[in-house]
Design a protein around this motif. Sequence first.
Motif, mmCIF file in Angstrom:
data_model
loop_
_atom_site.group_PDB
_atom_site.id
_atom_site.type_symbol
_atom_site.label_atom_id
_atom_site.label_comp_id
_atom_site.label_asym_id
_atom_site.label_seq_id
_atom_site.Cartn_x
_atom_site.Cartn_y
_atom_site.Cartn_z
ATOM 1 N N UNK A 73 -10.103 8.325 10.683
ATOM 2 C CA UNK A 73 -9.761 7.028 11.281
ATOM 3 C C UNK A 73 -9.707 5.938 10.233
ATOM 4 N N UNK A 74 -8.759 5.021 10.406
ATOM 5 C CA UNK A 74 -8.697 3.801 9.601
ATOM 6 C C UNK A 74 -8.319 2.652 10.532
ATOM 7 N N UNK A 75 -9.163 1.645 10.572
ATOM 8 C CA UNK A 75 -8.873 0.428 11.324
ATOM 9 C C UNK A 75 -8.825 -0.734 10.342
ATOM 10 N N UNK A 76 -7.716 -1.470 10.359
ATOM 11 C CA UNK A 76 -7.497 -2.588 9.445
ATOM 12 C C UNK A 76 -7.495 -3.873 10.268
ATOM 13 N N UNK A 77 -8.372 -4.809 9.917
ATOM 14 C CA UNK A 77 -8.659 -5.975 10.761
ATOM 15 C C UNK A 77 -7.841 -7.189 10.311
ATOM 16 N N UNK A 113 -1.570 -1.582 4.947
ATOM 17 C CA UNK A 113 -2.882 -1.033 4.610
ATOM 18 C C UNK A 113 -3.269 0.085 5.568
ATOM 19 N N UNK A 114 -3.009 -0.079 6.851
ATOM 20 C CA UNK A 114 -3.402 0.926 7.842
ATOM 21 C C UNK A 114 -2.678 2.252 7.647
ATOM 22 N N UNK A 115 -1.621 2.262 6.840
ATOM 23 C CA UNK A 115 -0.881 3.491 6.589
ATOM 24 C C UNK A 115 -1.228 4.162 5.279
ATOM 25 N N UNK A 116 -2.297 3.736 4.614
ATOM 26 C CA UNK A 116 -2.583 4.234 3.271
ATOM 27 C C UNK A 116 -3.241 5.606 3.248
ATOM 28 N N UNK A 117 -3.779 6.070 4.370
ATOM 29 C CA UNK A 117 -4.391 7.398 4.428
ATOM 30 C C UNK A 117 -3.598 8.277 5.387
ATOM 31 N N UNK A 118 -3.990 9.533 5.456
ATOM 32 C CA UNK A 118 -3.394 10.458 6.416
ATOM 33 C C UNK A 118 -4.239 10.588 7.674
ATOM 34 N N UNK A 156 0.826 -1.198 0.000
ATOM 35 C CA UNK A 156 0.000 0.000 0.000
ATOM 36 C C UNK A 156 0.867 1.257 0.000
ATOM 37 N N UNK A 157 1.587 1.437 -1.092
ATOM 38 C CA UNK A 157 2.409 2.626 -1.273
ATOM 39 C C UNK A 157 2.485 2.925 -2.756
ATOM 40 N N UNK A 158 2.797 4.162 -3.102
ATOM 41 C CA UNK A 158 2.835 4.536 -4.505
ATOM 42 C C UNK A 158 1.484 4.318 -5.149
ATOM 43 N N UNK A 159 1.501 3.644 -6.298
ATOM 44 C CA UNK A 159 0.259 3.329 -6.990
ATOM 45 C C UNK A 159 -0.321 2.001 -6.536
ATOM 46 N N UNK A 160 0.318 1.356 -5.566
ATOM 47 C CA UNK A 160 -0.135 0.045 -5.102
ATOM 48 C C UNK A 160 0.630 -1.049 -5.811
ATOM 49 N N UNK A 170 -5.080 5.615 13.459
ATOM 50 C CA UNK A 170 -4.849 4.445 12.616
ATOM 51 C C UNK A 170 -4.409 3.281 13.488
ATOM 52 N N UNK A 171 -4.863 2.096 13.139
ATOM 53 C CA UNK A 171 -4.424 0.915 13.874
ATOM 54 C C UNK A 171 -4.673 -0.335 13.054
#
Length: 313
Positions: free
Chosen positions: A173-177, A266-271, A148-152, A275-276
């Motif tokens: 918020x983004x929570x990745x399970x 994935x949890x780092x894909x937004x600002x 989950x960086x650049x264009x994927x 995040x967790x």
Amino acid sequence: MTTTSFESIGTPGQAWGPNEVAIWRARQRRQRRYADDVVAVIDTLRPRYTVSEYGRLDAVADGYPAEGYALYALSSPGWQAHRPSVLITGGVHGYETSGVHGALRFAQTAAGDYLGRVNLLIAPCVSPWAYETIQRWNPQALDPNRSFSGAGGTPESAALMRWVASSSASWQMHIDLHETTDTDESEFRPALAARDGVEHDPGEIPDGFYLVDDSEQPQPAFQQAIIDAVSRVTHIAPADARGQIIGSPVVSPGVIHYPLARLGLCAGMTNARYRTTTEVYPDSARATPEQCIAAQVAAICAAIDHVLTHTGD
């Protein structure tokens, strides 16, 4: 149970090439149905959510859907810019079952308490081929959760990143399970070493739930609120003898740090400020499959409650 299929592939000490990947992929078997387990549930939710097909993955081979896999997401109706926007993702690693079903269960049940208070976007199964084969990797033997960086770096991550970017939401918020399973150590980490042509360094699987916070932007109170809620559903993983969980120092009970964006997680894909990554332990003698799903739902609810309480801080 996954299929142990990496031991006789290629030459020890040498990274796999396209031929080895093709051999590995041919040994995987479809063990459950995305259409039955995920898409059918999403269809029941259409009266309550906007259902979007945000991408489609190509057909893999005989024995899999000839049309490939449609990627679906749920969004709450009536988005309003003044509401906090919340992203929930599951099934980035398809074998981590409670991540998929925790996202769906939340949409079916507890999400009703938040509709009209937050903008919800839910992608319950990011990697459907891996869900069906009970695998960590995608068909190209790549880990979507390092992409989950650049264009994927994988079709799965690229499709999700495009969809999230197209929403123009300002994410709070983004929570990745996720799950950490015994097969991480018996199957997937040895497979990774074989694929990359390196020696496997055995590790220890923690017994219990834990979280991965962002080392670049830690939110300890947010993580603690989730831990407190989940501890009422299932047990929290203790630190090992070195004070670590999966090789990382424990910064508070049940919490470790990773640089989420730098690792392509994935949890780092937004600002998003909050995040967790959740990590449920489904192989524990102290947890049932239902508890694992309930733990994911409890984590989502506690996370959103914290955001609602602290919006504007």
